[in-house]
Design a protein around this motif. Structure first.
Motif: not given
Ligand SMILES: C[S@@+](CC[C@H](N)C(=O)[O-])C[C@H]1O[C@@H](n2cnc3c(N)ncnc32)[C@H](O)[C@@H]1O
Length: 246
Positions: A39, A63-66, A90-92, A113-114, A126, A189-190
């Motif tokens: 994920e 994998i979570e960048i934060r 890490a950055d995926a 995704p953002d 992404l 969650t979203r």
């Molecule tokens: C809008 S949130 C969605 C979180 C979750 N998937 C949900 O649906 O509730 C996007 C997540 O992707 C993470 N993220 C963004 N770019 C990333 C990357 N390159 N590698 C890993 N995580 C990343 C962000 O830090 C954030 O936690």
């Protein structure tokens, strides 16, 4: 686990010194028994934990960048005894090429995704042709990429990017390539927030057909065609029916 010698896609925008070494150090202390589901962007980890509980025969890697979120989630999965869950901060886009051999993954999830609306930030999206190629490299033949969004212009963007690859086929329930593990997918969650508010969710399930990479350059995508919506997603009824709900 054994690391790869990767070439990285041109999507990496936030590389910092030492990041590859950090991923390698993390990997040195972990095993990743197949089949593996990944994920990307696991955030607080609701989906990751529910999926790991639902699929105990799979390794589920978030994998979570934060990094702070990743550290907290890593501690939580250990406390909760989810032995098949792993969490990497890490950055995926760096981690996937380094950690996984080609044709090794069963499923990759990119959930809500953002959107990165501003044109100068759009490179951070992404979901892009180079991302699709990377995921197609890493998935087994018949493996899946699952993408969801609640943002209508982002759904339109996904639909514009999808034809950039011939390696991933869009599949629907009942199709030959539909994943048998789909019934185990929990809501993120979203997703819970959006559906509780009556908002739409667009879902795309893509099956790797095993075609090789093409040498053709990626087409330019006109980002002005996908403007930020005026209201927050979920506030308004959708202007058109979502392709898939849930
Ligand atoms: C809008 S949130 C969605 C979180 C979750 N998937 C949900 O649906 O509730 C996007 C997540 O992707 C993470 N993220 C963004 N770019 C990333 C990357 N390159 N590698 C890993 N995580 C990343 C962000 O830090 C954030 O936690």
């Amino acid at each position: 686990m054994e690391l790869q010698t990767p070439t990285f896609p041109d999507l990496i925008t936030r590389y910092r010194a030492g990041e590859l070494e950090d991923i390698a150090a993390w990997a040195a202390t972990r095993t990743m028994p197949a089949p593996v589901h990944v994920e990307i962007g696991s955030n607080r980890g609701r989906f990751l934990k529910d999926l790991a509980a639902a699929l105990p025969s799979r390794t589920v890697l978030g994998i979570e960048i934060r990094r702070k979120f990743a550290e907290l989630l890593d501690a939580e999965v250990k406390d909760e005894g989810l032995d098949n869950a792993r969490v990497l901060g890490a950055d995926a886009m760096l981690a996937l090429p380094l950690l996984f051999a080609d044709a090794s993954l069963e499923c990759v999830y990119l959930l809500f995704p953002d959107p990165w609306w501003k044109k100068r930030h759009a490179k951070r999206r992404l979901f892009a042709p180079a991302f699709l190629d990377l995921v197609a490299d890493k998935l087994k033949i018949g493996g899946h990429l699952v993408v969801k969004t609640d943002v209508e212009p982002y759904a339109s963007f996904i639909e514009a990017v999808l034809p950039c690859t011939e390696r991933l086929d869009l599949v629907e329930p009942g199709d030959a390539g539909w994943p048998e593990h789909a019934e185990s997918w929990p809501a993120t969650t979203r997703e819970r927030k959006v559906t509780a508010a009556g908002g739409p969710v667009w879902r795309y399930v893509l099956c790797n057909n095993g075609k090789p990479r093409s040498d053709a350059p990626y087409p330019e995508i006109d980002l002005d065609r996908f403007p930020k919506p005026e209201a927050e997603p979920g506030d308004n009824p959708p202007a058109r029916r979502p392709r898939h709900r849930g």
